[in-house]
Design an enzyme around this catalytic site. Structure first.
Site, mmCIF file in Angstrom:
data_model
loop_
_atom_site.group_PDB
_atom_site.id
_atom_site.type_symbol
_atom_site.label_atom_id
_atom_site.label_comp_id
_atom_site.label_asym_id
_atom_site.label_seq_id
_atom_site.Cartn_x
_atom_site.Cartn_y
_atom_site.Cartn_z
ATOM 1 C CG ASP A 98 -0.388 -0.268 2.645
ATOM 2 O OD1 ASP A 98 0.882 0.083 2.633
ATOM 3 O OD2 ASP A 98 -1.019 -0.466 3.660
ATOM 4 C CG ASP A 272 -5.656 -5.253 2.304
ATOM 5 O OD1 ASP A 272 -5.307 -4.875 3.536
ATOM 6 O OD2 ASP A 272 -6.371 -4.345 1.439
#
Length: 381
Positions: A98, A272
């Site tokens: 990320d 996720d």
């Protein structure tokens, strides 16, 4: 249906669809990712309480690494000097990182947001740092990520429309800068992030703006940040038709099994969440019965396993009484076993969805799965 999008040795193939639900495959130089996919979260270079090979044995094709935490410790340059994140943690399959933006907004102290980026003080030691779109891409490249995320601003919901619009527009400008900084790297993919809160018009503008820039995949950010599940599902139903059919769609930070099943039904390919491992560390197990709280005293004399019909040996191996004992005494083995059980169930859920989509039976699969959760755990002896 078999549609393939190729980009620099990273390809997405759409293999089947059933309603809005999709089954596909992302191929990378480090291996394939079957979608719908759940990505276990390896925040600081490890999926908590799990060996890498155990994570793979649950069925995971890809892990998530966290830019914010890894840039603070041990540092992106250090990870690069030690061979990159795959070598550092001994996970040779794909890794998605990320951008760090969500953690900066939620964890960092004394942050200051400007057009350039965000400056903040570490929640660990108070040291000062700057994260810009360019630096985020640089960090993720140093980590040797396979799928890189643009830097965005994620705000909690509910929020005023003006504030949602401001953050969405800033995220679009940062998306453009992220694309330039990424510079069409070989063997990696770059995903843009759709923002816009719970406002359909802002979400549509964000999606259109990202597509005009052009990304290898499209993430849906700014959900699971305080809004009710029905709001999240409404946003997904509105936005997935606005995204390219031939690129993967990733719902960030989601979630519990029911969130994932609903996301799959609405056209999401990737998920996720820290929840399965966090729940395991807190004594909660996910099975086809739903969530089982092993802290409850009802389990202390129960000789039965969690699920004697489960394909997961750990669900059959130990009695509920023993798992209850591990949880109550805070033994490390309890966190290890329950984290494995939860991650395995998440992979079982997504694998079941993939088969159902391919067979044209997603509606029945979803109904049967929810009925089993509603029926709940086995009755007490």
């Amino acid at each position: 249906m078999n549609t393939t999008h190729a980009t620099k040795q990273v390809t997405f193939s759409l293999l089947a669809s059933d309603g809005m639900a999709r089954h596909g495959r992302i191929d990378t130089p480090r291996g394939e990712i079957n979608t719908p996919a759940f990505m276990p979260v390896g925040t600081a270079g490890t999926v908590k309480a799990m060996y890498p090979e155990q994570v793979r044995e649950t069925g995971a094709d890809i892990l998530l690494g966290n830019t914010y935490h890894l840039m603070l410790r041990p540092g992106a340059e250090r990870v690069a000097s030690l061979g990159g994140l795959h070598t550092f943690m001994d996970w040779q399959r794909p890794i998605l990182t990320d951008s760090g933006g969500f953690q900066v907004m939620s964890l960092a102290k004394l942050r200051k947001l400007t057009e350039k980026g965000v400056t903040f003080k570490s929640h660990i030691d108070g040291s000062s740092h700057e994260l810009t779109p360019e630096r985020s891409i640089e960090i993720q490249t140093l980590l040797d990520s396979d799928i890189i995320m643009q830097l965005d601003e994620c705000i909690a919901l509910p929020a005023e429309r003006k504030e949602i619009e401001r953050a969405m527009e800033l995220s679009l400008r940062w998306a453009d800068r992220s694309k330039t900084a990424f510079n069409n790297q070989a063997n990696r993919a770059l995903f843009g992030i759709v923002q816009g809160g719970d406002d359909p018009e802002l979400r549509a503008r964000s999606a259109a703006g990202l597509q005009s820039i052009g990304f290898d995949g499209y993430s849906i950010g700014g959900l699971a940040v305080g809004e009710p599940q029905e709001v999240m599902f409404r946003v997904l139903s509105d936005i997935t038709p606005e995204l390219p059919w031939d690129r993967p769609r990733y719902l960030m930070g989601v979630g519990k099994p029911d969130d994932i099943l609903g996301g799959i039904e609405r056209g999401v390919d990737m998920f996720d969440c820290v929840h399965p491992t966090r729940a395991g560390r807190h004594g909660h197990a996910y099975t086809r019965f739903g969530v089982i709280n092993l802290k409850n005293a009802r389990h202390k004399d129960d000789h039965r396993p969690l699920d004697e019909q489960s394909p997961n040996p750990n669900c059959r191996r130990w009695s509920r009484a023993y798992l209850h004992h591990l949880v109550k005494t805070e033994e490390i083995l309890g966190a290890m076993v329950l984290s494995q059980i939860n991650l395995a169930y998440y992979q079982e859920l997504t694998a079941g969805a993939r088969k159902a989509i391919s067979d044209g039976g997603m509606t029945g699969f979803a109904a049967e799965t929810r009925a089993a959760w509603a029926a709940g755990d086995l009755p007490p002896l």
